[in-house]
Design a protein around this motif. Structure first.
Motif, mmCIF file in Angstrom:
data_model
loop_
_atom_site.group_PDB
_atom_site.id
_atom_site.type_symbol
_atom_site.label_atom_id
_atom_site.label_comp_id
_atom_site.label_asym_id
_atom_site.label_seq_id
_atom_site.Cartn_x
_atom_site.Cartn_y
_atom_site.Cartn_z
ATOM 1 N N LEU A 66 -10.123 15.317 53.244
ATOM 2 C CA LEU A 66 -8.704 15.608 53.037
ATOM 3 C C LEU A 66 -8.352 16.986 53.587
ATOM 4 N N ILE A 67 -9.182 17.979 53.287
ATOM 5 C CA ILE A 67 -8.932 19.332 53.797
ATOM 6 C C ILE A 67 -8.974 19.341 55.321
ATOM 7 N N GLU A 68 -9.906 18.614 55.895
ATOM 8 C CA GLU A 68 -10.005 18.554 57.353
ATOM 9 C C GLU A 68 -8.731 17.978 57.964
ATOM 10 N N GLN A 69 -8.190 16.928 57.342
ATOM 11 C CA GLN A 69 -6.973 16.302 57.862
ATOM 12 C C GLN A 69 -5.769 17.230 57.732
ATOM 13 N N ILE A 70 -5.682 17.937 56.595
ATOM 14 C CA ILE A 70 -4.567 18.868 56.394
ATOM 15 C C ILE A 70 -4.642 20.006 57.411
ATOM 16 N N CYS A 71 -5.836 20.540 57.614
ATOM 17 C CA CYS A 71 -6.000 21.641 58.568
ATOM 18 C C CYS A 71 -5.635 21.204 59.986
ATOM 19 N N LYS A 72 -5.997 19.984 60.322
ATOM 20 C CA LYS A 72 -5.670 19.474 61.647
ATOM 21 C C LYS A 72 -4.162 19.328 61.815
ATOM 22 N N LEU A 73 -3.481 18.960 60.722
ATOM 23 C CA LEU A 73 -2.036 18.749 60.771
ATOM 24 C C LEU A 73 -1.268 20.055 60.881
ATOM 25 N N ILE A 74 -1.640 21.051 60.079
ATOM 26 C CA ILE A 74 -0.827 22.272 60.020
ATOM 27 C C ILE A 74 -1.389 23.423 60.832
ATOM 28 N N GLY A 75 -2.564 23.261 61.356
ATOM 29 C CA GLY A 75 -3.196 24.388 62.036
ATOM 30 C C GLY A 75 -2.653 24.649 63.421
ATOM 31 N N ASN A 76 -1.332 24.816 63.544
ATOM 32 C CA ASN A 76 -0.697 25.057 64.838
ATOM 33 C C ASN A 76 -0.008 26.416 64.825
ATOM 34 N N MET A 77 -0.663 27.395 65.394
ATOM 35 C CA MET A 77 -0.083 28.732 65.450
ATOM 36 C C MET A 77 0.975 28.796 66.539
ATOM 37 N N CYS A 78 1.985 29.606 66.314
ATOM 38 C CA CYS A 78 3.016 29.818 67.321
ATOM 39 C C CYS A 78 2.370 30.384 68.587
ATOM 40 N N PRO A 79 2.729 29.867 69.768
ATOM 41 C CA PRO A 79 2.140 30.388 71.009
ATOM 42 C C PRO A 79 2.504 31.842 71.289
ATOM 43 N N TYR A 80 3.481 32.380 70.523
ATOM 44 C CA TYR A 80 3.853 33.780 70.699
ATOM 45 C C TYR A 80 3.188 34.670 69.655
ATOM 46 N N SER A 81 2.080 34.196 69.094
ATOM 47 C CA SER A 81 1.369 34.978 68.078
ATOM 48 C C SER A 81 0.877 36.309 68.645
ATOM 49 N N ALA A 82 0.527 36.328 69.929
ATOM 50 C CA ALA A 82 0.058 37.571 70.546
ATOM 51 C C ALA A 82 1.160 38.620 70.606
ATOM 52 N N SER A 83 2.416 38.168 70.562
ATOM 53 C CA SER A 83 3.553 39.096 70.591
ATOM 54 C C SER A 83 3.966 39.538 69.194
ATOM 55 N N GLY A 84 3.353 38.910 68.165
ATOM 56 C CA GLY A 84 3.633 39.336 66.801
ATOM 57 C C GLY A 84 4.030 38.242 65.836
ATOM 58 N N CYS A 85 4.261 37.008 66.310
ATOM 59 C CA CYS A 85 4.676 35.933 65.412
ATOM 60 C C CYS A 85 3.502 35.487 64.539
ATOM 61 N N LYS A 86 3.756 35.322 63.247
ATOM 62 C CA LYS A 86 2.704 34.965 62.298
ATOM 63 C C LYS A 86 2.825 33.532 61.791
ATOM 64 N N TYR A 87 3.771 32.762 62.317
ATOM 65 C CA TYR A 87 4.006 31.423 61.798
ATOM 66 C C TYR A 87 2.900 30.447 62.190
ATOM 67 N N THR A 88 2.540 29.584 61.226
ATOM 68 C CA THR A 88 1.663 28.440 61.451
ATOM 69 C C THR A 88 2.417 27.221 60.944
ATOM 70 N N LEU A 89 2.547 26.187 61.785
ATOM 71 C CA LEU A 89 3.412 25.067 61.436
ATOM 72 C C LEU A 89 2.764 23.732 61.753
ATOM 73 N N THR A 90 3.438 22.661 61.309
ATOM 74 C CA THR A 90 2.988 21.321 61.654
ATOM 75 C C THR A 90 3.257 21.070 63.132
ATOM 76 N N ALA A 91 2.555 20.080 63.675
ATOM 77 C CA ALA A 91 2.738 19.745 65.084
ATOM 78 C C ALA A 91 4.168 19.300 65.369
ATOM 79 N N THR A 92 4.821 18.669 64.378
ATOM 80 C CA THR A 92 6.193 18.193 64.556
ATOM 81 C C THR A 92 7.192 19.340 64.619
ATOM 82 N N LEU A 93 7.004 20.338 63.763
ATOM 83 C CA LEU A 93 7.969 21.433 63.680
ATOM 84 C C LEU A 93 7.704 22.559 64.673
#
Length: 254
Positions: A66-93
């Motif tokens: 279950l944890i593996e599936q949740i991590c796979k779903l939400i483990g999407n960091m914003c591609p602008y994280s190097a510029s300072g964005c801290k958001y991690t979101l679902t693949a849909t959002l």
């Protein structure tokens, strides 16, 4: 439901709970579990003789699916994280956030105007301070401006935290006017063009269009009829001397 209608949900707090207690990184499959249920990434598990949280033993061949599936779903960091964005979101959002991220990189909007030039390049959140400091002579902090000159006109409108580029120019026997937004906010806006006769207060031209993104080609917007185009014969009716009574505004759309 369309993607751009989905509510924005920041899953960063949840993602902070889904980390390996040993290396503090987001858990990736396969995971390993101790007798008390503490979950580790396999790389750390191989370095441990017992659970570093409770001293319990590890279960052989046990995974926290279950944890593996949740991590796979939400483990999407914003591609602008190097510029300072801290958001991690679902693949849909994630695509919705990326299109609005204040850490998105962009150039000064004035670079789109042939007669203007600005070497500034940064992230969206720094745009308002930039235009206020470097292009103050072109900035209006009201949601409307008067564009009376019978020649090219360039203005920057700052309204409700959003930055708008206004550009009017003449080409051949036609006049073109457009408002584009930098994308600093999630709000929706429309552009309003009103031309009135200074001699006949009743006669007027009123045109309304959705405000387009600064990333869109102006030529494409005009070709698709999504901004103001008037021919000389119409403009001449409202011209007095070398001026035209033209008001331009941006309005929020509910």
């Amino acid at each position: 439901m369309e993607t751009d209608e989905l509510p924005f949900v920041d899953l960063t707090p949840m993602s902070q709970l889904l980390v390996c207690p040993e290396c503090d990184n987001l858990l990736v499959q396969p995971t390993s579990v101790c007798v008390s249920g503490h979950t580790f990434c396999t790389a750390c598990r191989l370095e441990l003789d017992k659970c570093s949280t409770c001293d319990g033993t590890f279960l052989e061949h046990a995974r926290n699916i279950l944890i593996e599936q949740i991590c796979k779903l939400i483990g999407n960091m914003c591609p602008y994280s190097a510029s300072g964005c801290k958001y991690t979101l679902t693949a849909t959002l994630l695509p919705v956030h990326v299109s609005r991220c204040v850490y998105r990189k962009l150039e000064c909007p004035l670079n789109k105007i042939p007669a203007c030039s600005c070497s500034w390049s940064s992230v969206v959140k720094n745009l308002v301070p930039h235009v206020m400091k470097c292009h103050e002579d072109k900035v209006s902090e009201r949601n409307y401006i008067m564009s009376t000159a019978l020649q090219s006109d360039v203005k920057i409108i700052i309204h409700k935290g959003e930055v708008f580029l206004y550009y009017k120019y003449h080409d051949g026997d036609e006049w073109f006017a457009i408002i584009q937004r930098a994308g600093c906010t999630e709000l929706k806006f429309r552009s309003v063009f009103i031309i009135r006769s200074s001699q006949n207060k009743i006669e007027s031209v009123n045109m309304t269009f959705p405000v387009t993104s600064i990333e869109e080609s102006m030529d494409d917007v005009f070709e698709q009829g999504r901004s103001m185009i008037l021919d000389d014969t119409v403009v001449d009716k409202f011209t007095v001397g070398d001026e035209i009574c033209m008001m331009v505004a941006v309005e929020e759309v509910e």
